[in-house]
Each structure stands twice: as structure tokens, then as C-alpha cells.
Design an enzyme around this catalytic site. Structure first.
Site, PDB file in Angstrom:
ATOM      1  N   MET A   1       0.847  -1.232  -0.036  1.00  0.00           N
ATOM      2  CA  MET A   1       0.003   0.003   0.157  1.00  0.00           C
ATOM      3  C   MET A   1       0.719   1.191   0.088  1.00  0.00           C
ATOM      4  O   MET A   1       0.513   2.446   0.519  1.00  0.00           O
ATOM      5  CB  MET A   1      -0.980  -0.059   1.326  1.00  0.00           C
ATOM      6  CG  MET A   1      -1.885  -1.196   1.347  1.00  0.00           C
ATOM      7  SD  MET A   1      -3.402  -0.965   2.042  1.00  0.00           S
ATOM      8  CE  MET A   1      -2.894  -0.570   3.784  1.00  0.00           C
TER       9      MET A   1
ATOM     10  N   HIS B   1       9.352  -3.356   3.273  1.00  0.00           N
ATOM     11  CA  HIS B   1       8.942  -3.613   1.926  1.00  0.00           C
ATOM     12  C   HIS B   1      10.063  -3.912   0.953  1.00  0.00           C
ATOM     13  O   HIS B   1       9.934  -4.909   0.080  1.00  0.00           O
ATOM     14  CB  HIS B   1       8.424  -2.435   1.229  1.00  0.00           C
ATOM     15  CG  HIS B   1       7.111  -1.918   2.326  1.00  0.00           C
ATOM     16  ND1 HIS B   1       6.929  -0.931   2.720  1.00  0.00           N
ATOM     17  CD2 HIS B   1       5.696  -2.704   2.115  1.00  0.00           C
ATOM     18  CE1 HIS B   1       5.704  -0.908   3.477  1.00  0.00           C
ATOM     19  NE2 HIS B   1       5.184  -1.796   2.912  1.00  0.00           N
TER      20      HIS B   1
ATOM     21  N   GLN C   1     -10.263  -2.306   2.919  1.00  0.00           N
ATOM     22  CA  GLN C   1      -9.762  -2.919   4.033  1.00  0.00           C
ATOM     23  C   GLN C   1      -9.755  -1.842   5.291  1.00  0.00           C
ATOM     24  O   GLN C   1      -8.979  -2.119   6.269  1.00  0.00           O
ATOM     25  CB  GLN C   1      -8.570  -3.504   3.734  1.00  0.00           C
ATOM     26  CG  GLN C   1      -7.177  -2.777   3.468  1.00  0.00           C
ATOM     27  CD  GLN C   1      -5.916  -3.458   3.122  1.00  0.00           C
ATOM     28  OE1 GLN C   1      -6.111  -4.054   1.785  1.00  0.00           O
ATOM     29  NE2 GLN C   1      -5.096  -3.620   3.841  1.00  0.00           N
TER      30      GLN C   1
ATOM     31  N   GLU D   1       5.805 -11.363   6.852  1.00  0.00           N
ATOM     32  CA  GLU D   1       5.463 -12.064   8.137  1.00  0.00           C
ATOM     33  C   GLU D   1       4.966 -11.119   9.355  1.00  0.00           C
ATOM     34  O   GLU D   1       4.293 -11.631  10.463  1.00  0.00           O
ATOM     35  CB  GLU D   1       6.570 -13.199   8.720  1.00  0.00           C
ATOM     36  CG  GLU D   1       6.876 -14.267   7.952  1.00  0.00           C
ATOM     37  CD  GLU D   1       7.631 -15.500   8.695  1.00  0.00           C
ATOM     38  OE1 GLU D   1       8.469 -14.859   9.665  1.00  0.00           O
ATOM     39  OE2 GLU D   1       7.877 -16.578   8.202  1.00  0.00           O
TER      40      GLU D   1
ATOM     41  N   SER E   1       7.270  -0.522  10.299  1.00  0.00           N
ATOM     42  CA  SER E   1       5.976  -0.458   9.710  1.00  0.00           C
ATOM     43  C   SER E   1       5.576   1.050   9.341  1.00  0.00           C
ATOM     44  O   SER E   1       6.114   1.910   9.817  1.00  0.00           O
ATOM     45  CB  SER E   1       4.784  -0.804  11.201  1.00  0.00           C
ATOM     46  OG  SER E   1       3.428   0.046  10.734  1.00  0.00           O
TER      47      SER E   1
ATOM     48  N   ARG F   1       3.043   2.515   9.959  1.00  0.00           N
ATOM     49  CA  ARG F   1       2.316   3.285  11.044  1.00  0.00           C
ATOM     50  C   ARG F   1       3.322   3.643  12.123  1.00  0.00           C
ATOM     51  O   ARG F   1       3.074   4.757  12.680  1.00  0.00           O
ATOM     52  CB  ARG F   1       1.317   2.458  11.589  1.00  0.00           C
ATOM     53  CG  ARG F   1       0.069   2.098  10.387  1.00  0.00           C
ATOM     54  CD  ARG F   1      -0.982   1.486  11.232  1.00  0.00           C
ATOM     55  NE  ARG F   1      -2.084   1.855  10.297  1.00  0.00           N
ATOM     56  CZ  ARG F   1      -2.808   0.721   9.537  1.00  0.00           C
ATOM     57  NH1 ARG F   1      -2.022  -0.406   9.672  1.00  0.00           N
ATOM     58  NH2 ARG F   1      -3.890   0.923   8.845  1.00  0.00           N
TER      59      ARG F   1
END
Ligand code: PAF
Length: 285
Positions: free
Chosen positions: A34, A41, A65, A152, A189, A191
């Protein structure tokens, strides 16, 4: 620096490129993302490169989502930066459809995977996995890769996608890539960008709690006691609420415990809030 990475925005252009690669005898890996790319990534891109001759990455912030109250509008976006990073990691193509290309007017199909998608994230975010399963099925059908790589870090998502691919006989190999972590152990992440400096320091309690739970279970401790101690450590570090910190069977994510268990089959998964940011992580025992 203007990126040299080719970008396609339609299914037709994506398919034309993949067809040309396959006609030349090359295998193709797809890395769905995304955007808001980080080292985690890029490790997926590198794994894709190791598994196939060509790597395509999709960049699509999938509205299906996100629940209405979630961070769809605020989700970080930056196509130019993402394209540069993909190119630097050896990606051959970016597929960046707009929402109209992915979900044409009248779009009315939803894929839901029962069982493995129901606990954990499925309990906290009921729409999440049907949104993921629908877009991932579409991406796999659109790109028709030989291999698709998922992190994962989103462990339950990886299990849901493996189930989806088995159930629908999609001709693709799903590869899980190990979680990339900062030096202090926090899983990378998109976020993490939302965390203040103080929250970022406190966030290290998340991988530490997972490690403590793993050690307790590996030493023969009870699952219920280990989970409770892990939650208490997170609360003490400033996390709250804790959506879950569970020891689960690694494949189907059914509940393990409450007593001592065989550590070989276990996975520990956690989701907890730090301020306004929801962080997830997981590890084997
Ligand atoms: O993990 C993600 O970034 C997303 O859930 C995915 C797999 C790209 C589907 O939108």
C-alpha cells in the site's frame, strides 16, 4: 531525482508487460503493497528478486480494508518516493491503479475467508480481511505472477492469503518474508511514522513483551500466565488498550493453552495501542 522505474496504471498495461516477460521465458514475482515504503517492503522486493527473474510491486491503498473510522485518508502516500525506493531495491515495474481501475462502478464481489480470518485482527477489525482477500485475489488474477511475496509482520494476513490461494486454486506460490526490525527490535511499519519521539521509545516494549512470553512458554510455563505477564508489561510501558496478546497455533491460529504447550507449533501475536497508533507484531516461540 526523477525515477526511471516504469509505472503502469491499468490491468491491460500490467498484463501486457507480464506477458512480454513470460514470453521471453522469465518468471515473475509480485509484491503487493500500500506504498509508504520502508526497508521492510524493500526486503520483500529483494526476496522477490531472489525467487524470480522479474519483480513487479503494486502500490494501492485499498479502501476496502479500512473501516470508516480508520486512517484511510491519513494513510501516508508518496508515489515518487516509493518509485525511487522500489527502483533502488531492484524492482522492475510499479503497478499503481487508481480506485476506479481496481473497483469499477458496480463492483459487487467480496471474498471472505472463514476460520483463520475470524480471530485477532478479524475480531478487532471485522471488514479487514475480506478487504485484503478481495484485493489480493484481484491483484493475483490481474498480474498472474509465479510467486507473490508478503511479510510475516502481518502474520495473520499471510495465513489468510495462503488459505485463499489454496481454496481458489490460484496458480501462484505464496512466500512469507521475515519481519524487518529496527536496532531496538521494533518491527518496521508504515504506521511507526505516527509515533511521537516518546512513543517511539516506549514502543520497544512490544517486541520485548513478545520475547518474554516466548521465553516463558519455551521454559514450560503456562500460556495464560505468560499472556497475562506480557499484557501487564505492555500496560506498564504505556500501551492501552491491548486488543490481543495471544498464543495461537501457527497455521490455523486456533487458541493454544491455557496450560503448557508444545512450543514448536505456537505463534504469539499482539495488537496494542500506543497513544493514537495501533501497532501489531508477532513471533514464533
Ligand atoms: O499488507 C498490505 O500492505 C496490504 O494489506 C496488502 C497485502 C497490500 C493488500 O492491500
Amino acid at each position: 531525482m526523477a525515477t526511471t522505474l516504469p509505472i503502469v496504471r491499468t490491468v491491460a498495461d500490467l498484463r501486457a508487460q507480464v506477458r512480454a516477460w513470460k514470453a521471453a521465458g522469465q518468471t515473475v514475482a509480485l509484491v503487493p503493497t500500500m506504498g509508504a515504503l520502508h526497508e521492510g517492503h524493500l526486503s520483500l522486493i529483494r526476496l522477490g528478486r531472489a525467487r524470480a527473474d522479474r519483480v513487479a510491486a503494486s502500490v494501492f491503498v485499498n479502501p476496502k480494508q479500512f473501516a470508516p473510522h480508520e486512517d484511510f485518508d491519513a494513510y501516508p502516500r508518496g508515489e515518487g518516493r516509493d518509485a525511487d525506493l522500489l527502483a533502488s531495491a531492484g524492482c522492475d515495474l510499479m503497478y499503481a491503479p487508481d480506485a476506479g481501475e481496481m473497483y469499477a462502478p458496480g463492483f459487487s464481489t467480496t471474498i471472505s475467508v472463514s476460520g483463520v480470518s475470524e480471530p485477532l485482527e478479524g475480531g478487532a477489525r471485522p471488514q479487514f480481511f475480506s478487504g485484503v482477500a478481495t484485493v489480493v485475489a484481484k491483484l493475483l488474477i490481474q498480474a498472474q505472477p509465479d510467486v507473490a511475496v508478503f511479510g510475516e509482520k502481518d502474520y495473520q494476513q499471510l495465513q489468510v492469503i495462503k488459505r485463499l490461494v489454496r481454496d481458489l486454486d490460484l496458480p501462484v506460490q505464496i512466500v512469507g518474508a521475515p519481519t524487518q526490525r529496527a536496532e531496538d527490535g521494533l518491527a518496521l511499519s508504515s504506521r511507526n511514522a505516527y509515533l511521537s519521539a516518546a512513543e517511539r521509545q516506549a514502543a520497544v516494549a512490544l517486541p520485548r513483551a513478545l520475547e518474554a512470553v516466548a521465553n516463558a512458554i519455551a521454559a514450560g510455563g503456562r500460556v495464560d500466565a505468560a499472556e497475562a505477564a506480557g499484557k501487564a508489561a505492555l500496560t506498564a510501558a504505556g500501551f492501552g488498550p491491548i486488543d490481543y496478546l495471544d498464543v495461537r497455533e501457527a497455521g490455523d491460529l486456533s487458541r493454544l493453552g491455557p496450560g503448557a504447550i508444545d512450543p514448536a507449533t505456537a505463534r504469539i501475536l499482539v495488537a496494542a495501542w500506543l497513544g493514537k497508533t495501533r501497532l501489531i507484531d508477532n513471533r514464533a516461540v
